[in-house]
Design an enzyme around this catalytic site. Structure first.
Site, mmCIF file in Angstrom:
data_model
loop_
_atom_site.group_PDB
_atom_site.id
_atom_site.type_symbol
_atom_site.label_atom_id
_atom_site.label_comp_id
_atom_site.label_asym_id
_atom_site.label_seq_id
_atom_site.Cartn_x
_atom_site.Cartn_y
_atom_site.Cartn_z
ATOM 1 N N LYS A 125 -3.710 -10.121 -5.591
ATOM 2 C CA LYS A 125 -4.880 -10.489 -4.794
ATOM 3 C C LYS A 125 -6.102 -9.660 -5.200
ATOM 4 O O LYS A 125 -5.978 -8.458 -5.423
ATOM 5 C CB LYS A 125 -4.570 -10.214 -3.309
ATOM 6 C CG LYS A 125 -5.660 -10.596 -2.346
ATOM 7 C CD LYS A 125 -5.371 -10.092 -0.936
ATOM 8 C CE LYS A 125 -5.766 -8.647 -0.712
ATOM 9 N NZ LYS A 125 -7.220 -8.399 -0.679
ATOM 10 N N LYS A 172 -10.914 -4.996 -2.745
ATOM 11 C CA LYS A 172 -11.996 -4.016 -2.863
ATOM 12 C C LYS A 172 -11.508 -2.701 -3.387
ATOM 13 O O LYS A 172 -12.179 -2.016 -4.131
ATOM 14 C CB LYS A 172 -12.535 -3.720 -1.455
ATOM 15 C CG LYS A 172 -13.749 -4.461 -1.056
ATOM 16 C CD LYS A 172 -14.157 -3.980 0.335
ATOM 17 C CE LYS A 172 -13.581 -4.862 1.409
ATOM 18 N NZ LYS A 172 -12.577 -4.232 2.242
ATOM 19 N N LYS A 192 0.835 -1.217 0.000
ATOM 20 C CA LYS A 192 0.000 0.000 0.000
ATOM 21 C C LYS A 192 0.864 1.260 0.000
ATOM 22 O O LYS A 192 0.506 2.260 -0.622
ATOM 23 C CB LYS A 192 -0.984 -0.007 1.173
ATOM 24 C CG LYS A 192 -2.047 -1.111 1.005
ATOM 25 C CD LYS A 192 -3.380 -0.828 1.681
ATOM 26 C CE LYS A 192 -4.394 -1.885 1.247
ATOM 27 N NZ LYS A 192 -5.697 -1.813 1.864
HETATM 28 P P1 ATP Z 1 -8.925 -3.467 0.658
HETATM 29 O O1 ATP Z 1 -8.459 -3.429 -0.767
HETATM 30 O O2 ATP Z 1 -9.692 -2.246 1.055
HETATM 31 O O3 ATP Z 1 -7.852 -3.848 1.633
HETATM 32 P P2 ATP Z 1 -9.858 -6.207 0.735
HETATM 33 O O4 ATP Z 1 -10.605 -6.785 -0.399
HETATM 34 O O5 ATP Z 1 -8.435 -6.601 0.911
HETATM 35 O O6 ATP Z 1 -10.053 -4.624 0.675
HETATM 36 P P3 ATP Z 1 -10.343 -6.327 3.597
HETATM 37 O O7 ATP Z 1 -11.460 -5.536 4.180
HETATM 38 O O8 ATP Z 1 -8.967 -5.792 3.714
HETATM 39 O O9 ATP Z 1 -10.699 -6.577 2.035
HETATM 40 O O10 ATP Z 1 -10.366 -7.801 4.171
HETATM 41 C C1 ATP Z 1 -11.572 -8.392 4.653
HETATM 42 C C2 ATP Z 1 -11.392 -9.889 4.775
HETATM 43 O O11 ATP Z 1 -11.396 -10.483 3.456
HETATM 44 C C3 ATP Z 1 -10.082 -10.335 5.417
HETATM 45 O O12 ATP Z 1 -10.343 -11.474 6.207
HETATM 46 C C4 ATP Z 1 -9.208 -10.711 4.244
HETATM 47 O O13 ATP Z 1 -8.214 -11.648 4.577
HETATM 48 C C5 ATP Z 1 -10.234 -11.297 3.287
HETATM 49 N N1 ATP Z 1 -9.812 -11.151 1.896
HETATM 50 C C6 ATP Z 1 -9.532 -9.984 1.258
HETATM 51 N N2 ATP Z 1 -9.203 -10.211 0.000
HETATM 52 C C7 ATP Z 1 -9.264 -11.557 -0.183
HETATM 53 C C8 ATP Z 1 -9.025 -12.415 -1.311
HETATM 54 N N3 ATP Z 1 -8.650 -11.907 -2.481
HETATM 55 N N4 ATP Z 1 -9.182 -13.754 -1.148
HETATM 56 C C9 ATP Z 1 -9.558 -14.266 0.057
HETATM 57 N N5 ATP Z 1 -9.791 -13.510 1.142
HETATM 58 C C10 ATP Z 1 -9.654 -12.165 1.034
HETATM 59 MG MG MG Z 2 -7.283 -5.743 2.499
#
Ligand code: ATP
Ligand code: MG
Length: 329
Positions: free
Chosen positions: A193, A196, A112
């Site tokens: 990965k 969001k 990040k």
């Molecule tokens: P951001 O980009 O804002 O960090 P994010 O998609 O990584 O969003 P988080 O809110 O950071 O989502 O994570 C929420 C949950 O979803 C955590 O338990 C994280 O490990 C899981 N998670 C996030 N992305 C993935 C993915 N690509 N595959 C499986 N689990 C995920």
């Molecule tokens: Mg995340």
């Protein structure tokens, strides 16, 4: 007394199938075996810039998604992090026992921070706040996606350090990862990965995407130059599509092999798209029902915050007393 489970999602965008398969699906499965607390971690979301009106809307949307996915508000607590000030309070106490070097080593910080010209302190402090979220409730189990395992290790390191400096205070939390779907990759780039906060139309399938959009995103997913599924030479894009199917279908590795070996990529994508659409359809229906009454979610959040606040305050009180910080008692 049942052991406690805690986990959270940032209201930083639209929840996607990675969030569901990596985290929410597991939450729903294990919620009744524990005393469960699931958080909408808005204080984490503001570690990167957010539009205030959009953030406000995403907090409620995320709560609605939790319930639509199957979190039972009669049993599990659904809490907005900032509604319980003890999260931020414990984070400060933990900050003061955490070496900066531990934080600078975190992969998420490096990724990040590299994407920004000026790096906010919040991005560095993120894992300390996450440790506070978990330790605040003395959680024994934290069901997360694979990307969060490193932060969980750090949480244990911080807890260990606090306990050895000031005496037994925090329960040591264990990480719970799903066996399939712990790391769903971007459909546009299977080396990154699914996230969001990532931009790009073909990157993710959001849980609330309409069927036509889901179909389009999956049909355009990046694969490789082979024509058909070859389990001896699986590219990351094809492996990702297979994992998505397997996790939604709850299939074994053998079932996946038997069904998909030799299948042309076009057919594979069609089957993945139809599986995802079929699984999300009832979820989306429930989401519409839950959000039809705007007062309902607000009530669940208010009640949950009221129920967890005494637990959180008791832990802060304990940590303060151990550290010698002023307390009335
Ligand atoms: P951001 O980009 O804002 O960090 P994010 O998609 O990584 O969003 P988080 O809110 O950071 O989502 O994570 C929420 C949950 O979803 C955590 O338990 C994280 O490990 C899981 N998670 C996030 N992305 C993935 C993915 N690509 N595959 C499986 N689990 C995920
Ligand atoms: Mg995340």
């Amino acid at each position: 007394m049942k052991a406690r489970v805690l986990s959270g999602v940032q209201p930083s965008g639209s929840l996607h199938i990675g969030n569901y398969l990596g985290a929410l699906k597991n939450w729903v499965k294990i919620q009744y075996d524990y005393e469960s607390i699931f958080c909408i971690v808005d204080l984490h979301a503001i570690t990167v810039p957010q539009d205030p009106a959009e953030l406000r809307a995403k907090i409620l949307e995320t709560a609605g998604v939790f319930l639509a996915a199957g979190i039972d508000p009669k049993h599990s607590r659904v809490v907005v992090q900032s509604a319980v000030p003890a999260h931020a309070e414990l984070a400060w106490l933990l900050t003061c026992v955490t070496p900066v070097g531990w934080l600078e080593r975190m992969t998420q910080y490096k990724v990040k921070a590299a994407a920004q010209e000026s790096v906010g302190d919040g991005i560095l402090q993120y894992p300390v706040l996450m440790a506070a979220d978990i330790l605040l409730y003395q959680a024994a189990i934290v069901p997360v996606g694979e990307d969060q395992s490193q932060h969980l290790e750090l949480t244990r390191d911080i807890a260990q350090r606090f306990n050895s400096l000031f005496g037994e205070t925090f329960v040591m939390p264990a990480t719970s990862l799903p066996s399939v779907g712990a790391r769903i990759m971007g459909l546009d780039d299977p080396t990154a990965k699914m996230s969001k906060s990532a931009t790009g139309a073909g990157h993710a399938v959001a849980l609330l995407d309409p069927p036509a959009k889901i179909r389009k995103t999956i049909m355009r997913a990046t694969t490789d130059s082979n024509p058909a599924v070859d389990f001896d030479a699986l590219g990351p894009g094809v492996a990702n599509l297979l994992s998505i199917y397997q996790a939604f279908a709850d299939w074994s590795d053998d079932q996946v092999r038997a069904h998909f070996a030799g299948m042309r990529y076009g057919d594979l994508k069609k089957q993945v798209a139809e599986m995802v659409i079929a699984k999300l359809e009832p979820f989306q229906q429930r989401y519409r029902e839950i959000t039809a009454d705007p007062g309902y979610l607000a009530g669940v959040l208010r009640e949950s915050a009221g129920q967890v606040t005494p637990i959180a305050n008791a832990t802060v009180e304990l940590a303060k007393r151990k550290m010698g910080i002023y307390t009335e008692r």
